[in-house]
Design an enzyme around this catalytic site. Structure first.
Site, PDB file in Angstrom:
ATOM      1  N   LYS A 151       5.968   0.893  -3.546  1.00 38.51           N
ATOM      2  CA  LYS A 151       5.811   0.111  -2.412  1.00 38.51           C
ATOM      3  C   LYS A 151       5.746   1.056  -1.407  1.00 38.51           C
ATOM      4  O   LYS A 151       6.506   2.057  -1.063  1.00 38.51           O
ATOM      5  CB  LYS A 151       6.788  -0.859  -2.282  1.00 38.51           C
ATOM      6  CG  LYS A 151       7.020  -1.955  -3.287  1.00 38.51           C
ATOM      7  CD  LYS A 151       5.659  -2.852  -3.445  1.00 38.51           C
ATOM      8  CE  LYS A 151       5.741  -3.937  -4.516  1.00 38.51           C
ATOM      9  NZ  LYS A 151       5.566  -3.388  -5.915  1.00 38.51           N
ATOM     10  N   ASP A 152       4.773   0.933  -0.245  1.00 37.24           N
ATOM     11  CA  ASP A 152       4.368   1.880   0.624  1.00 37.24           C
ATOM     12  C   ASP A 152       5.806   1.913   1.711  1.00 37.24           C
ATOM     13  O   ASP A 152       6.851   1.095   1.681  1.00 37.24           O
ATOM     14  CB  ASP A 152       3.485   1.427   1.229  1.00 37.24           C
ATOM     15  CG  ASP A 152       3.059   2.566   2.804  1.00 37.24           C
ATOM     16  OD1 ASP A 152       2.789   3.574   2.390  1.00 37.24           O
ATOM     17  OD2 ASP A 152       3.254   1.848   3.917  1.00 37.24           O
ATOM     18  N   ARG A 153       6.067   2.980   2.276  1.00 35.70           N
ATOM     19  CA  ARG A 153       7.133   3.153   3.192  1.00 35.70           C
ATOM     20  C   ARG A 153       6.995   2.313   4.347  1.00 35.70           C
ATOM     21  O   ARG A 153       7.917   1.603   4.892  1.00 35.70           O
ATOM     22  CB  ARG A 153       7.114   4.604   3.643  1.00 35.70           C
ATOM     23  CG  ARG A 153       8.323   4.927   4.809  1.00 35.70           C
ATOM     24  CD  ARG A 153       8.465   6.511   4.959  1.00 35.70           C
ATOM     25  NE  ARG A 153       9.366   6.724   5.746  1.00 35.70           N
ATOM     26  CZ  ARG A 153       9.963   7.630   6.242  1.00 35.70           C
ATOM     27  NH1 ARG A 153       9.467   8.856   5.659  1.00 35.70           N
ATOM     28  NH2 ARG A 153      11.083   7.759   7.031  1.00 35.70           N
TER      29      ARG A 153
END
Length: 357
Positions: free
Chosen positions: A91-93
């Site tokens: 999952k993206d930062r």
């Protein structure tokens, strides 16, 4: 030679980062992800904790934090090796994400994990479970995305959203699969032996995703991305199960219309795809045109696999909040929120790339 390389990279960039849209021009413009809270994603595992076993299943909320960094922090708290921490997907930062991790059972009780906090993350739940969570072990993801400073026609948005809910969207790999500004594409022509171990997986993934996006783009262009035809290898919605379509009939057409089955495209590797006729010829022609990408996948020992060309967008809702718009929807595992967003909006500014799911 340099001009030829630049031309090749330009073509690959278009296939990877700007493939054709299924529904025409976006219906609005706005600003994506000004703040992490503007992009929210929650994993749906599709199963319940086992209640017994040698692992703990942790539900974790993270904000502006990298998945792999959180995994290392959980390993330190366990304690265990980082390799022993499992998670279903990245999952993206620059987002708020609720996702699941597993750690081996240790001296810590499940209760002691709850409310454990670190920089950018918090453990919300802890359950006893049977095994380490493998990559891809989830049913899908739910998104709540805030588009700020929206300019659009409400009527056009409603019509576009209804079409997407009825027909789905092209299941393109999102731009994050190709690295920042497509950087992984530039390494595809590098011999496998010259790739560093840390970058090898990313480059191979970009090579296969490039071919897939190009095949899908060709079928979007000819209008066949959302229907099964003779010669296709059809996939069951939400399942890694495929069957050959030798002839079309009313039953298959009806199943495709209700999003029960989808045409698939190749994740390239050794051997020939199991498609036939026009579809097989299209896929071979794309692989030939993108020969360095195809050759890299074969050299790595990868085999032919399939991925759905279409993704169903479930529970799609649009709601206004002042000058902003909230989009809420659910898509299956392996699909990208960017593929939904690009059929609706053009973004004048972005805070980063959406999650790689």
């Amino acid at each position: 030679m340099r001009q030829e390389e630049d031309s090749t990279q330009g073509l690959w960039q278009r296939h990877a980062l700007d493939p054709p849209r299924a529904y025409g021009a976006p219906v609005g413009v706005g600003v994506l992800r000004r703040y992490p809270e503007d992009f929210q994603v929650e994993e749906d595992l599709g199963f319940s904790p086992a209640g017994t076993g040698h692992h703990l299943l942790l539900r974790v909320r993270k904000r502006d934090a990298n998945t792999q960094w959180v995994a290392r922090e959980l390993a330190r708290a366990c304690p265990c090796r980082p390799f022993d921490v499992g998670y279903a997907g990245l999952k993206d930062r620059h987002a708020v994400a609720v996702q699941w991790f597993t750690v081996p059972r240790s001296g810590r009780s499940p209760e002691s994990w709850v409310c454990l906090q670190g920089e950018g993350f918090e453990v919300l739940e802890a359950h006893v479970h049977t095994r380490k969570l493998p990559r891809g072990a989830l049913a899908g993801n739910r998104f709540a995305i805030r588009i700020r400073d929206v300019s659009l026609s409400e009527e056009a948005l409603t019509e576009r959203a209804q079409r997407i809910a009825r027909l789905g969207i092209p299941n393109y790999f999102g731009p994050q699969r190709f690295g920042r500004a497509g950087a992984n594409l530039q390494r595809i022509q590098t011999p496998l032996r010259e790739l560093q171990p840390a970058e090898r997986g990313f480059v191979l993934s970009a090579a296969r995703s490039l071919i897939f996006n190009a095949v899908l783009g060709a079928r979007v262009a000819d209008g066949t991305w959302a229907r099964v035809e003779a010669g296709d290898l059809a996939g069951l919605d939400g399942r890694a199960s495929f069957f050959e379509v030798t002839t079309m009939d009313a039953v298959l057409a009806e199943r495709c219309e209700r999003l029960d089955i989808h045409p698939t495209g190749p994740m390239w590797g050794g051997g020939e795809p199991r498609t036939h006729g026009r579809i097989a010829e299209l896929e071979r022609n794309v692989a030939t045109a993108l020969a360095p990408a195809a050759q890299l996948a074969v050299a790595a020992g990868l085999t032919q696999e399939r991925r759905s060309l279409r993704v169903a967008v479930r529970d799609l809702q649009c709601s206004r909040e002042g000058g902003d718009l909230w989009l809420r929807f659910r898509v299956g595992r392996g699909s990208f929120a960017t593929s939904v967003l690009r059929e609706l909006f053009r973004f004048d500014a972005q805070g980063g790339t959406p999650p790689e799911e």
